[in-house]
Scaffold this motif. Structure first.
Motif, short mmCIF file in Angstrom:
data_model
loop_
_atom_site.label_atom_id
_atom_site.label_comp_id
_atom_site.label_asym_id
_atom_site.label_seq_id
_atom_site.Cartn_x
_atom_site.Cartn_y
_atom_site.Cartn_z
N GLU A 116 50.05 24.85 42.70
CA GLU A 116 50.64 25.97 42.16
C GLU A 116 50.79 26.09 40.80
O GLU A 116 51.18 25.01 39.82
CB GLU A 116 52.10 25.93 42.69
N ASP A 167 52.16 31.93 39.09
CA ASP A 167 52.09 32.77 40.34
C ASP A 167 51.07 32.77 41.17
O ASP A 167 50.78 33.12 42.11
CB ASP A 167 52.47 34.19 39.96
N GLU A 168 50.08 31.64 41.06
CA GLU A 168 48.83 31.54 41.70
C GLU A 168 48.83 30.16 42.33
O GLU A 168 49.21 29.06 42.07
CB GLU A 168 47.71 31.52 40.64
N TRP A 169 47.98 30.35 43.75
CA TRP A 169 47.94 29.17 44.52
C TRP A 169 46.26 28.79 44.45
O TRP A 169 45.52 29.90 44.65
CB TRP A 169 48.50 29.57 45.93
N LEU A 170 45.98 27.57 44.36
CA LEU A 170 44.69 27.32 44.31
C LEU A 170 44.48 26.13 45.49
O LEU A 170 45.13 25.20 45.51
CB LEU A 170 44.20 26.56 43.09
#
Length: 73
Positions: free
Chosen positions: A51, A54-57
């Protein structure tokens, strides 16, 4: 940055080693320990999941983004 992992996960260990090599400050959380149930963590792509703001990888996206930094210094 928060890295969600599983114990004894070789992909998780690979990402942790990469982040140490890059000297990145990452909070590592095992999904079995202290997971905040209010978060919208989806495991559709497996673990590890990172995380960043606001991005999930997922694993592949983590490697693509951070190995480039490692290779280019």
């Amino acid at each position: 940055m928060i890295l969600y992992t599983l114990p004894s996960c070789c992909k998780c260990d690979e990402v942790i080693k990469l982040f140490k090599k890059l000297d990145l400050d990452v909070k590592v959380i095992s999904i079995f320990d202290n997971i905040d149930t209010g978060r919208a963590l989806t495991l559709d792509n497996g673990l590890p999941m990172l995380e960043v703001e606001d991005e999930w990888l997922d694993f592949e996206m983590i490697l693509k983004r951070y190995r480039e930094r490692c290779n280019h210094g």
